[in-house]
Design a protein around this motif. Structure first.
Motif, PDB file in Angstrom:
ATOM      1  N   ALA A 100      -1.575   7.233  -3.202  1.00 31.38           N
ATOM      2  CA  ALA A 100      -2.607   8.249  -2.989  1.00 31.38           C
ATOM      3  C   ALA A 100      -2.514   9.259  -4.118  1.00 31.38           C
ATOM      4  O   ALA A 100      -1.424   9.579  -4.595  1.00 31.38           O
ATOM      5  N   GLY A 101      -3.670   9.731  -4.569  1.00 34.05           N
ATOM      6  CA  GLY A 101      -3.703  10.803  -5.545  1.00 34.05           C
ATOM      7  C   GLY A 101      -3.614  12.123  -4.810  1.00 34.05           C
ATOM      8  O   GLY A 101      -4.353  12.357  -3.855  1.00 34.05           O
ATOM      9  N   ALA A 102      -2.678  12.985  -5.213  1.00 31.23           N
ATOM     10  CA  ALA A 102      -2.533  14.286  -4.565  1.00 31.23           C
ATOM     11  C   ALA A 102      -3.306  15.307  -5.381  1.00 31.23           C
ATOM     12  O   ALA A 102      -2.860  15.743  -6.442  1.00 31.23           O
ATOM     13  N   ALA A 103      -4.480  15.682  -4.897  1.00 30.29           N
ATOM     14  CA  ALA A 103      -5.429  16.491  -5.659  1.00 30.29           C
ATOM     15  C   ALA A 103      -4.868  17.843  -6.060  1.00 30.29           C
ATOM     16  O   ALA A 103      -5.142  18.332  -7.141  1.00 30.29           O
ATOM     17  N   ASN A 104      -4.084  18.470  -5.198  1.00 33.25           N
ATOM     18  CA  ASN A 104      -3.513  19.773  -5.518  1.00 33.25           C
ATOM     19  C   ASN A 104      -2.004  19.700  -5.651  1.00 33.25           C
ATOM     20  O   ASN A 104      -1.298  20.674  -5.435  1.00 33.25           O
ATOM     21  N   GLY A 105      -1.491  18.518  -5.993  1.00 35.19           N
ATOM     22  CA  GLY A 105      -0.056  18.362  -6.072  1.00 35.19           C
ATOM     23  C   GLY A 105       0.608  18.420  -4.716  1.00 35.19           C
ATOM     24  O   GLY A 105       1.802  18.627  -4.610  1.00 35.19           O
ATOM     25  N   SER A 106      -0.170  18.213  -3.663  1.00 32.84           N
ATOM     26  CA  SER A 106       0.347  18.333  -2.305  1.00 32.84           C
ATOM     27  C   SER A 106       0.141  17.020  -1.553  1.00 32.84           C
ATOM     28  O   SER A 106      -0.978  16.522  -1.483  1.00 32.84           O
ATOM     29  N   PRO A 107       1.217  16.440  -0.971  1.00 33.58           N
ATOM     30  CA  PRO A 107       1.071  15.144  -0.315  1.00 33.58           C
ATOM     31  C   PRO A 107       0.117  15.143   0.863  1.00 33.58           C
ATOM     32  O   PRO A 107      -0.507  14.136   1.153  1.00 33.58           O
ATOM     33  N   ASP A 108      -0.031  16.295   1.562  1.00 31.57           N
ATOM     34  CA  ASP A 108      -0.932  16.295   2.712  1.00 31.57           C
ATOM     35  C   ASP A 108      -2.390  16.403   2.303  1.00 31.57           C
ATOM     36  O   ASP A 108      -3.284  16.367   3.135  1.00 31.57           O
ATOM     37  N   LYS A 109      -2.653  16.530   1.017  1.00 30.78           N
ATOM     38  CA  LYS A 109      -4.031  16.521   0.513  1.00 30.78           C
ATOM     39  C   LYS A 109      -4.299  15.234  -0.276  1.00 30.78           C
ATOM     40  O   LYS A 109      -5.172  15.182  -1.117  1.00 30.78           O
ATOM     41  N   GLY A 110      -3.520  14.206   0.003  1.00 34.13           N
ATOM     42  CA  GLY A 110      -3.632  12.951  -0.738  1.00 34.13           C
ATOM     43  C   GLY A 110      -4.956  12.245  -0.507  1.00 34.13           C
ATOM     44  O   GLY A 110      -5.517  12.276   0.586  1.00 34.13           O
ATOM     45  N   ARG A 111      -5.454  11.615  -1.577  1.00 33.42           N
ATOM     46  CA  ARG A 111      -6.663  10.794  -1.493  1.00 33.42           C
ATOM     47  C   ARG A 111      -6.232   9.350  -1.717  1.00 33.42           C
ATOM     48  O   ARG A 111      -5.872   8.967  -2.836  1.00 33.42           O
ATOM     49  N   PRO A 112      -6.238   8.511  -0.660  1.00 33.93           N
ATOM     50  CA  PRO A 112      -5.738   7.141  -0.808  1.00 33.93           C
ATOM     51  C   PRO A 112      -6.520   6.360  -1.859  1.00 33.93           C
ATOM     52  O   PRO A 112      -7.742   6.453  -1.944  1.00 33.93           O
ATOM     53  N   LEU A 113      -5.794   5.603  -2.668  1.00 34.02           N
ATOM     54  CA  LEU A 113      -6.402   4.701  -3.629  1.00 34.02           C
ATOM     55  C   LEU A 113      -6.365   3.293  -3.053  1.00 34.02           C
ATOM     56  O   LEU A 113      -5.416   2.928  -2.346  1.00 34.02           O
ATOM     57  N   ALA A 114      -7.391   2.502  -3.344  1.00 35.60           N
ATOM     58  CA  ALA A 114      -7.423   1.110  -2.895  1.00 35.60           C
ATOM     59  C   ALA A 114      -6.460   0.312  -3.765  1.00 35.60           C
ATOM     60  O   ALA A 114      -6.620   0.266  -4.983  1.00 35.60           O
ATOM     61  N   VAL A 115      -5.440  -0.284  -3.136  1.00 37.66           N
ATOM     62  CA  VAL A 115      -4.398  -1.002  -3.874  1.00 37.66           C
ATOM     63  C   VAL A 115      -4.666  -2.497  -3.861  1.00 37.66           C
ATOM     64  O   VAL A 115      -4.860  -3.098  -2.807  1.00 37.66           O
ATOM     65  N   THR A 116      -4.690  -3.096  -5.055  1.00 40.02           N
ATOM     66  CA  THR A 116      -4.716  -4.549  -5.188  1.00 40.02           C
ATOM     67  C   THR A 116      -3.304  -4.992  -5.542  1.00 40.02           C
ATOM     68  O   THR A 116      -2.811  -4.681  -6.639  1.00 40.02           O
ATOM     69  N   PRO A 117      -2.596  -5.683  -4.608  1.00 43.03           N
ATOM     70  CA  PRO A 117      -1.217  -6.089  -4.908  1.00 43.03           C
ATOM     71  C   PRO A 117      -1.180  -7.272  -5.865  1.00 43.03           C
ATOM     72  O   PRO A 117      -2.062  -8.137  -5.838  1.00 43.03           O
ATOM     73  N   THR A 118      -0.174  -7.303  -6.720  1.00 43.36           N
ATOM     74  CA  THR A 118       0.003  -8.433  -7.628  1.00 43.36           C
ATOM     75  C   THR A 118       1.472  -8.831  -7.647  1.00 43.36           C
ATOM     76  O   THR A 118       2.353  -7.977  -7.556  1.00 43.36           O
ATOM     77  N   GLY A 119       1.724 -10.120  -7.707  1.00 45.64           N
ATOM     78  CA  GLY A 119       3.101 -10.628  -7.731  1.00 45.64           C
ATOM     79  C   GLY A 119       3.671 -10.779  -6.336  1.00 45.64           C
ATOM     80  O   GLY A 119       3.257 -10.109  -5.393  1.00 45.64           O
ATOM     81  N   ALA A 120       4.641 -11.692  -6.213  1.00 44.94           N
ATOM     82  CA  ALA A 120       5.300 -11.933  -4.930  1.00 44.94           C
ATOM     83  C   ALA A 120       6.280 -10.820  -4.629  1.00 44.94           C
ATOM     84  O   ALA A 120       6.927 -10.281  -5.530  1.00 44.94           O
ATOM     85  N   THR A 186      -9.072   3.116  -7.566  1.00 44.38           N
ATOM     86  CA  THR A 186      -8.448   1.815  -7.309  1.00 44.38           C
ATOM     87  C   THR A 186      -7.247   1.665  -8.233  1.00 44.38           C
ATOM     88  O   THR A 186      -7.194   2.257  -9.310  1.00 44.38           O
ATOM     89  N   VAL A 187      -6.279   0.874  -7.798  1.00 40.97           N
ATOM     90  CA  VAL A 187      -5.080   0.648  -8.605  1.00 40.97           C
ATOM     91  C   VAL A 187      -4.544  -0.743  -8.297  1.00 40.97           C
ATOM     92  O   VAL A 187      -4.601  -1.209  -7.162  1.00 40.97           O
ATOM     93  N   THR A 188      -4.063  -1.429  -9.334  1.00 37.34           N
ATOM     94  CA  THR A 188      -3.360  -2.696  -9.166  1.00 37.34           C
ATOM     95  C   THR A 188      -1.870  -2.374  -9.209  1.00 37.34           C
ATOM     96  O   THR A 188      -1.414  -1.667 -10.113  1.00 37.34           O
ATOM     97  N   ALA A 189      -1.117  -2.855  -8.230  1.00 40.86           N
ATOM     98  CA  ALA A 189       0.294  -2.501  -8.117  1.00 40.86           C
ATOM     99  C   ALA A 189       1.161  -3.742  -8.021  1.00 40.86           C
ATOM    100  O   ALA A 189       0.877  -4.648  -7.236  1.00 40.86           O
ATOM    101  N   THR A 190       2.231  -3.772  -8.822  1.00 37.04           N
ATOM    102  CA  THR A 190       3.207  -4.846  -8.698  1.00 37.04           C
ATOM    103  C   THR A 190       4.074  -4.582  -7.472  1.00 37.04           C
ATOM    104  O   THR A 190       4.158  -3.460  -6.980  1.00 37.04           O
TER     105      THR A 190
END
Length: 198
Positions: A100-120, A186-190
């Motif tokens: 999640a992107g934390a818009a104000n540097g604060s975890p409770d204000k996080g904006r979830p990013l759509a994750v595309t997983p890659t790799g086992a 969106t983000v691709t994540a290993t």
């Protein structure tokens, strides 16, 4: 950076990831063989010791840097998140992250990013002081100045990200040189790996 417990950061728990081990480089327990099966740390301090509980959130120190290999553009492109076991006992990590992107540097204000997983997803055991990594690749901002998104959307910038791993909570991390700039949320994540990505 501060560790966040599951459910405290607006990200929630990470989706369960495939538990199959990679086709090569595994120890007798099916874990990445960063060392021999003696349990001694290999590169990065990851170990193939068979017994290790999941890492507690407070046992992990996290940091994030821009990746050396990233898409062309003017945004962040790609980042590498590093997890270091600061406890006195071996522990394990496994799976793909939530982000999640934390818009104000604060975890409770996080904006979830759509994750595309890659790799086992394979279990990585960290000896005390051992490290593991994930790589996040974003849709890159194009152009100069504030830039633009190829999709026509407005670019987004985040001072920090909240990165969660299955069973071990979430951590708030910042780049060591600037803010995260990306397109389309969106983000691709290993999966977690014992080999440092470039």
């Amino acid at each position: 950076m501060t560790a966040c417990q599951p459910g405290d950061d607006g990200v929630g728990s990470a989706p369960s990831a495939a538990s199959s081990a990679p086709t090569g480089g595994t120890g007798s327990s099916g874990e990445p063989s960063a060392s021999s099966t003696s349990g001694k740390p290999g590169p990065g301090g990851a170990s193939s010791a068979p017994a290790a509980s999941p890492c507690a959130a407070e046992a992990l120190e996290t940091s994030m840097r821009q990746a050396d290999v990233r898409p062309d553009g003017t945004g962040t492109g790609a980042a590498v998140v590093e997890f270091t076991n600061t406890s006195g006992a071996s522990c394990s990590l496994q799976g793909h992250p939530t982000v999640a992107g934390a818009a104000n540097g604060s975890p409770d204000k996080g904006r979830p990013l759509a994750v595309t997983p890659t790799g086992a997803a394979a279990r990585v055991v960290l000896a005390p002081g051992g490290k593991a990594w994930i790589k996040l690749t974003f849709k890159q901002v194009q152009g100069e100045g504030d830039g633009y998104c190829a999709s026509g959307a407005d670019p987004a910038t985040y001072p920090t990200l909240v990165v969660g791993l299955p069973g071990v909570g979430a951590h708030q991390v910042a780049l060591d040189d600037g803010v995260v700039a990306e397109c389309d949320d969106t983000v691709t994540a290993t999966a977690v790996t014992a080999t440092e990505p470039s």
